[in-house]
Motif scaffolding. Structure first.
Motif, PDB file in Angstrom:
ATOM      1  N   THR A 247       0.815  -1.211   0.000  1.00 20.98           N
ATOM      2  CA  THR A 247       0.000   0.000   0.000  1.00 20.98           C
ATOM      3  C   THR A 247       0.851   1.264   0.000  1.00 20.98           C
ATOM      4  OG1 THR A 247      -0.148   0.468   2.380  1.00 20.98           O
ATOM      5  CG2 THR A 247      -1.548  -1.310   1.527  1.00 20.98           C
ATOM      6  N   ASP A 249      -0.228   3.764   1.912  1.00 24.98           N
ATOM      7  CA  ASP A 249      -0.714   4.446   3.111  1.00 24.98           C
ATOM      8  C   ASP A 249       0.362   5.388   3.627  1.00 24.98           C
ATOM      9  OD1 ASP A 249      -2.944   2.923   2.801  1.00 24.98           O
ATOM     10  OD2 ASP A 249      -2.544   1.564   4.471  1.00 24.98           O
ATOM     11  N   ARG A 250      -0.058   6.377   4.400  1.00 26.25           N
ATOM     12  CA  ARG A 250       0.876   7.411   4.836  1.00 26.25           C
ATOM     13  C   ARG A 250       2.054   6.806   5.611  1.00 26.25           C
ATOM     14  NH1 ARG A 250      -2.761  10.422   9.493  1.00 26.25           N
ATOM     15  NH2 ARG A 250      -2.836   8.681  10.977  1.00 26.25           N
TER      16      ARG A 250
END
Length: 344
Positions: A247, A249-250
Motif C-alpha cells: 500500500t 498508506d501514509r
C-alpha cells in the motif's frame, strides 16, 4: 570529501553540499586513487563515493578505505543501470553505509528531493562510528545477557518477517545467506532504501542468497522459501486472509515502508505463529511492532550491539521489551533455521 569523475556532477554535488549549513566540502576529487592520496591529509567525516570511476572503481575504493582508514561512505549511484546497482550493493557489503540517487541537473524534476536526501544522508552517516565497528569485526561477541524466559510449548512458526535500515543489505545477505534452499517459511522483508534502488536491491539479494527474492505484489499469496521485498516507497503487510498487502498508506514515523506496520500485521494475523527479526538501523522503526508480536506469543530476535552497524532500531526493541533474544549477526541465520525446522 566528494569522489566523482564527472566534472559536471562533481560541481553539482559541490554546489548542493555547500548550500547545506551542516556540511563543508574539504576535498573534491576525480578518481579513487586521488581519494586514497587525499584521505590522510583531509581526514573527512564522510565520503560521497561515485561507483563508476576511471581506474580503480568505487567498490575497490570502498574496500581500500575501510581497510586503511575506515570512514563513513555514502554511495552516490545511477539508479537505472543494473551493473551500477550491483556494484553499489557490493560496496554496501564492503562497508559503505548507504546508497542514494545521483543528481542529474538543476532543472530535473525532483532535484530538490534528491539534493535533500544526499545532504541528510551525508550528515547522518558522518556520525556513524565505523572505526569502532571495524575494530570489533574480528571480535567474538560475549554471550548476550539471558533473555526473559519464553513459554516452553511454542506454536510452530508460519512466516518470517525481517527488517533493517542503515547497514541492512550486508546484514540481510548474511542472515538469509545462512538459510537452506528448502527453508520452509515465507519471508517478508522491509529495507529502508531509496525507491529507485529497490528493484536492483532485490535482484542483488537474490543473487547472493539461496532463496528466490522478488519485490512483493499486492494480493500475492506468500510461498514457503521465497523472499518478498517491500517495493520502494510502499508499505508491506500481511492481510488477515493470508495474502500480501502492498500500500501507499501514509508513512509511519517518516518511514515507508515501515517495519512496524509489517510486524503489527503479523501480530494481528499470525499471533504466536509469527517470527520477527529486527536488524541494524537508525531510529526506532519496527520496535513497537516487535513488541506487539511478542505480546501475541511470537518469537522475536534483535541484532546484538556487537555486530550492528547502527544499534538504533534493535536497541529500541530491546528497551521496549520486544526482543525474545539478542544475537550477533552470524548466529541469527542458524537460529532461524533451527526455529523453522521445529515448525515442520
Amino acid at each position: 570529501m566528494i569522489v566523482e569523475d564527472s566534472l559536471v556532477v562533481r560541481r553539482l554535488l559541490n554546489h548542493i553540499i555547500s548550500r547545506d549549513p551542516r556540511l563543508t566540502v574539504v576535498a573534491a576529487v576525480a578518481s579513487a586513487e586521488e581519494a586514497l592520496q587525499e584521505l590522510p591529509r583531509v581526514r573527512p567525516d564522510v565520503i560521497s563515493m561515485d561507483i563508476r570511476l576511471p581506474g580503480m572503481d568505487g567498490l575497490e575504493a570502498t574496500r581500500r578505505i575501510m581497510a586503511e582508514q575506515p570512514t563513513p561512505i555514502v554511495v552516490i549511484a545511477d539508479s537505472v543501470e543494473d551493473s551500477s546497482l550491483r556494484i553499489s550493493m557490493n560496496a554496501l557489503r564492503a562497508g559503505a553505509l548507504s546508497v542514494v540517487e545521483k543528481p542529474v541537473g538543476m532543472e530535473t524534476g525532483g532535484h530538490e528531493r534528491v539534493s535533500e536526501t544526499i545532504c541528510t544522508q551525508l550528515y547522518i552517516m558522518s556520525e556513524v562510528p565505523v572505526i569502532r565497528r571495524r575494530m570489533m569485526a574480528g571480535f567474538r561477541a560475549a554471550p548476550p545477557a539471558a533473555p526473559r524466559p519464553e513459554p516452553a510449548a511454542r506454536q510452530p512458526a508460519a512466516l518470517l518477517g525481517i527488517a533493517a535500515s542503515t547497514g541492512g543489505p550486508p546484514a540481510l545477505a548474511q542472515v538469509l545467506g545462512a538459510l537452506s534452499a528448502d527453508f520452509p517459511l515465507p519471508v517478508l522483508l522491509v529495507q529502508h532504501m531509496g525507491a529507485a534502488f529497490m528493484e536492483g536491491f532485490a535482484k542483488w539479494l537474490g543473487g547472493v542468497v539461496p532463496l528466490p527474492v522478488a519485490l512483493a505484489r499486492d494480493g500475492e499469496t506468500p510461498r514457503p522459501g521465497h523472499v518478498y521485498v517491500a517495493p520502494g516507497d510502499c508499505h508491506l503487510m500481511l492481510a488477515p486472509q493470508g495474502y500480501l498487502r502492498v500500500t501507499k498508506d501514509r508513512p509511519v514515523a517518516s518511514q515507508r515502508p515501515a517495519a512496524t506496520l509489517l510486524f503489527r500485521s503479523m501480530a494481528e494475523t499470525l499471533g504466536p505463529r509469527g517470527l520477527g527479526v529486527l536488524l541494524t538501523g537508525m531510529g526506532e522503526d519496527g520496535a513497537v511492532g516487535l513488541v506487539q508480536m511478542r505480546q501475541e506469543g511470537a518469537f522475536t530476535i534483535t541484532e546484538h550491539e556487537s555486530t550492528a552497524v547502527v544499534y538504533g532500531m534493535p536497541a529500541a526493541a530491546v528497551r521496549m521489551g520486544g526482543s525474545s533474544i539478542s544475537l550477533p549477526l552470524p548466529l541469527i541465520g542458524p537460529r532461524l533455521q533451527q526455529l523453522a525446522r521445529a515448525s515442520l
